[in-house]
Enzyme design. Structure first.
Site, PDB file in Angstrom:
ATOM      1  N   GLY A 168      14.413  25.392 -16.554  1.00 56.16           N
ATOM      2  CA  GLY A 168      13.707  24.339 -17.283  1.00 56.16           C
ATOM      3  C   GLY A 168      13.717  24.554 -18.777  1.00 56.16           C
ATOM      4  N   CYS A 169      13.498  25.794 -19.193  1.00 54.92           N
ATOM      5  CA  CYS A 169      13.466  26.102 -20.623  1.00 54.92           C
ATOM      6  C   CYS A 169      14.851  25.945 -21.247  1.00 54.92           C
ATOM      7  CB  CYS A 169      12.915  27.504 -20.848  1.00 54.92           C
ATOM      8  SG  CYS A 169      11.185  27.662 -20.321  1.00 54.92           S
ATOM      9  N   THR A 170      15.881  26.274 -20.486  1.00 58.78           N
ATOM     10  CA  THR A 170      17.248  26.089 -20.968  1.00 58.78           C
ATOM     11  C   THR A 170      17.540  24.607 -21.153  1.00 58.78           C
ATOM     12  OG1 THR A 170      18.004  28.138 -19.959  1.00 58.78           O
ATOM     13  CG2 THR A 170      19.685  26.475 -20.446  1.00 58.78           C
TER      14      THR A 170
END
Length: 156
Positions: free
Chosen positions: A46-48
């Protein structure tokens, strides 16, 4: 949990190291509008996705007068690997003691897979040229957030 920021609040100033170890101070960016987004962990799916979305939009955000700072508890060396691995153009800042995360209301209780845990609350705060919060969004979704933010800012 720290109080969340709201439009009209003065953004708490901070100085944090970036992925190269250089210090970035929010107040030194006065005169520019800054999007500060908080994410739990570099190199997670998700952060990527969110970091890549911000990087993909960076040129158009900058041309509209916005600078982007991503803040996580990750160490600068992990942030450097994240930048390199995914070709990120945004500024990545390290807050391992979570003082900035707490001051901005982006660390505290949240639900994760149905359980209440303490951690980073995925959040985005927009700070105007004078250091005043103009937009504060908490518990945002990683996927689609940058597109929604662009709409909220009247850019799309």
């Amino acid at each position: 949990m720290s109080d969340r920021l709201s439009p009209g609040d003065t953004a708490p100033d901070f100085t944090l190291p970036d992925d190269t170890g250089a210090e970035v101070t929010l107040s030194e960016l006065r005169g520019r509008t800054v999007i500060v987004y908080f994410y739990p962990a570099a190199m997670t799916p998700g952060c990527t996705k969110q970091a890549c979305d911000f990087s993909d939009s960076l040129d158009s955000l900058r041309s509209a007068g916005y600078e982007v700072l991503g803040v996580s508890p990750d160490a600068p060396d992990k942030l450097a690997r994240f930048r390199e691995r995914d070709g990120l153009g945004i500024t990545l800042l390290s807050d391992p003691d979570k003082q900035v995360l707490r001051a901005w209301g982006a660390f505290g209780e949240k639900k994760l897979y149905g359980k209440v845990v303490e951690g980073v609350i995925r959040s985005t705060v927009v700070v105007d040229e004078e250091g005043t919060v103009t937009l504060a969004q908490y518990n945002v979704k990683a996927t689609g957030h940058v597109a929604k933010l662009r709409r909220d800012l009247g850019l799309d």
